[in-house]
Motif scaffolding. Structure first.
Motif, PDB file in Angstrom:
ATOM      1  N   HIS A   1      43.482  28.074  -1.486  1.00  6.69           N
ATOM      2  CA  HIS A   1      43.451  29.318  -0.716  1.00  6.69           C
ATOM      3  C   HIS A   1      43.897  29.095   0.727  1.00  6.69           C
ATOM      4  O   HIS A   1      44.260  30.049   1.416  1.00  6.69           O
ATOM      5  CB  HIS A   1      42.041  29.916  -0.756  1.00  6.69           C
ATOM      6  CG  HIS A   1      41.574  30.237  -2.143  1.00  6.69           C
ATOM      7  ND1 HIS A   1      40.646  29.481  -2.815  1.00  6.69           N
ATOM      8  CD2 HIS A   1      41.944  31.217  -3.014  1.00  6.69           C
ATOM      9  CE1 HIS A   1      40.429  29.980  -4.014  1.00  6.69           C
ATOM     10  NE2 HIS A   1      41.206  31.030  -4.173  1.00  6.69           N
TER      11      HIS A   1
ATOM     12  N   GLY B   1      50.382  37.582  -8.221  1.00  4.39           N
ATOM     13  CA  GLY B   1      49.651  37.321  -6.992  1.00  4.39           C
ATOM     14  C   GLY B   1      48.712  36.154  -7.241  1.00  4.39           C
ATOM     15  O   GLY B   1      48.268  35.939  -8.374  1.00  4.39           O
ATOM     16  N   SER B   2      48.411  35.380  -6.205  1.00  5.57           N
ATOM     17  CA  SER B   2      47.545  34.217  -6.417  1.00  5.57           C
ATOM     18  C   SER B   2      46.173  34.633  -6.946  1.00  5.57           C
ATOM     19  O   SER B   2      45.512  33.866  -7.663  1.00  5.57           O
ATOM     20  CB  SER B   2      47.394  33.409  -5.127  1.00  5.57           C
ATOM     21  OG  SER B   2      46.820  34.200  -4.097  1.00  5.57           O
ATOM     22  N   HIS B   3      45.745  35.872  -6.627  1.00  3.89           N
ATOM     23  CA  HIS B   3      44.441  36.342  -7.115  1.00  3.89           C
ATOM     24  C   HIS B   3      44.431  36.540  -8.636  1.00  3.89           C
ATOM     25  O   HIS B   3      43.361  36.648  -9.240  1.00  3.89           O
ATOM     26  CB  HIS B   3      44.075  37.658  -6.422  1.00  3.89           C
ATOM     27  CG  HIS B   3      45.085  38.744  -6.607  1.00  3.89           C
ATOM     28  ND1 HIS B   3      46.192  38.853  -5.799  1.00  3.89           N
ATOM     29  CD2 HIS B   3      45.175  39.760  -7.523  1.00  3.89           C
ATOM     30  CE1 HIS B   3      46.913  39.895  -6.187  1.00  3.89           C
ATOM     31  NE2 HIS B   3      46.325  40.454  -7.227  1.00  3.89           N
ATOM     32  N   ASP B   4      45.630  36.592  -9.245  1.00  4.75           N
ATOM     33  CA  ASP B   4      45.727  36.754 -10.697  1.00  4.75           C
ATOM     34  C   ASP B   4      45.679  35.419 -11.441  1.00  4.75           C
ATOM     35  O   ASP B   4      45.698  35.397 -12.678  1.00  4.75           O
ATOM     36  CB  ASP B   4      47.037  37.456 -11.074  1.00  4.75           C
ATOM     37  CG  ASP B   4      47.095  38.887 -10.566  1.00  4.75           C
ATOM     38  OD1 ASP B   4      46.048  39.567 -10.607  1.00  4.75           O
ATOM     39  OD2 ASP B   4      48.177  39.316 -10.132  1.00  4.75           O
TER      40      ASP B   4
ATOM     41  N   LYS C   1      46.292  27.912  -9.331  1.00  4.69           N
ATOM     42  CA  LYS C   1      46.462  27.996  -7.882  1.00  4.69           C
ATOM     43  C   LYS C   1      46.755  26.620  -7.290  1.00  4.69           C
ATOM     44  O   LYS C   1      47.582  26.471  -6.389  1.00  4.69           O
ATOM     45  CB  LYS C   1      45.209  28.593  -7.233  1.00  4.69           C
ATOM     46  CG  LYS C   1      45.000  30.061  -7.510  1.00  4.69           C
ATOM     47  CD  LYS C   1      43.686  30.550  -6.915  1.00  4.69           C
ATOM     48  CE  LYS C   1      43.410  31.992  -7.289  1.00  4.69           C
ATOM     49  NZ  LYS C   1      42.111  32.477  -6.763  1.00  4.69           N
TER      50      LYS C   1
END
Length: 253
Positions: free
Chosen positions: A89, A136-139, A145
């Motif tokens: 992150h 998206g990285s949240h997916d 990640k």
């Protein structure tokens, strides 16, 4: 004889609160070497990694990268040395995977708009995640990640890759995937980790830090199978390595 990739001479670092991060570290790393940084929490592993490209500027001492003195986190340093942080992150901040991977090459102007799509595509292929450009990285899962964070570094084609705890907090499958990727990176690598089994599979040399000081360095297999030495510095030999013995270690590699 291989030329030096990184030369550290009497490197020290003191944090703003007066805490000593590093103390008089002298170290030479040759081109193509894969080095493990070991040590308990607070030993200085992350501080040392970030000092090399001057993300954290040493309080004293001199660092040379590929024979050139590093004065600040200059563009030429960012072109040659890239770091993969422990927490992905800290590395992924754009709306899409494509933009995260494209960010470095575009900022450093090592490609143009016509070639960036191919660079992103190739970087994703290298980390085993083709077709994720518009995600998206949240997916993504945490393991994915971590691999995308690695792809953001590989996209810049650095000569030296620094990795901070690359297999931490990964499930067994994601951990094995990351180990395979690390073994495929044909560059000078410094890996900060206390995962002894992973280090034995990916590194030829090991360095032990404690309280910001360099305590021991040598062949990874020799250091990482010395249970008494590791225990002295708050580390341990995993049971699988004890069971295999030195002769059996070749099956891990």
């Amino acid at each position: 004889m291989k030329k030096p990739a990184i030369q550290l001479k009497n490197i020290s670092y003191t944090y703003d609160d007066g805490t000593t991060g590093l103390k008089n570290i002298t170290l030479n790393i040759k081109k193509g070497e894969s080095i493990a940084l070991l040590g308990p929490n607070g030993a200085g592993k992350s501080t040392l990694l970030q000092s090399i490209p001057h993300i954290l500027k040493p309080t004293q001492g001199e660092i040379k990268v590929l024979g050139h003195k590093v004065k600040n986190n200059e563009e030429w340093v960012r072109r040659k040395v890239s770091i993969v942080f422990q927490d992905p992150h800290d590395q992924l901040f754009m709306p899409t995977v494509f933009e995260d991977i494209a960010f470095g090459p575009m900022q450093l102007e090592i490609c143009n708009k016509n070639s960036i799509e191919e660079i992103v595509k190739e970087s994703l292929k290298k980390v085993g995640l083709p077709g994720k450009e518009q995600k998206g990285s949240h997916d993504l899962s945490f393991g994915q990640k971590k691999r995308i964070a690695l792809a953001t570094v590989l996209s810049m084609n650095p000569e030296i890759v620094l990795l901070d705890e690359p297999v931490s907090n990964l499930d067994p499958g994601a951990r094995e995937n990351m180990i395979k990727l690390l073994k495929q990176i044909d560059k000078t690598k410094i890996i900060a980790s206390n995962d002894i089994e992973m280090v034995l599979q990916t590194c030829s040399k090991a360095i032990i830090l404690q309280n910001g000081e360099l305590k021991k360095q040598g062949p990874a297999e020799k250091i990482l199978t010395d249970n008494q030495l590791l225990k002295k510095y708050g580390l341990r030999v995993p049971s699988i390595i004890k069971a295999l013995g030195k002769e059996g270690l070749k099956h891990l590699k």
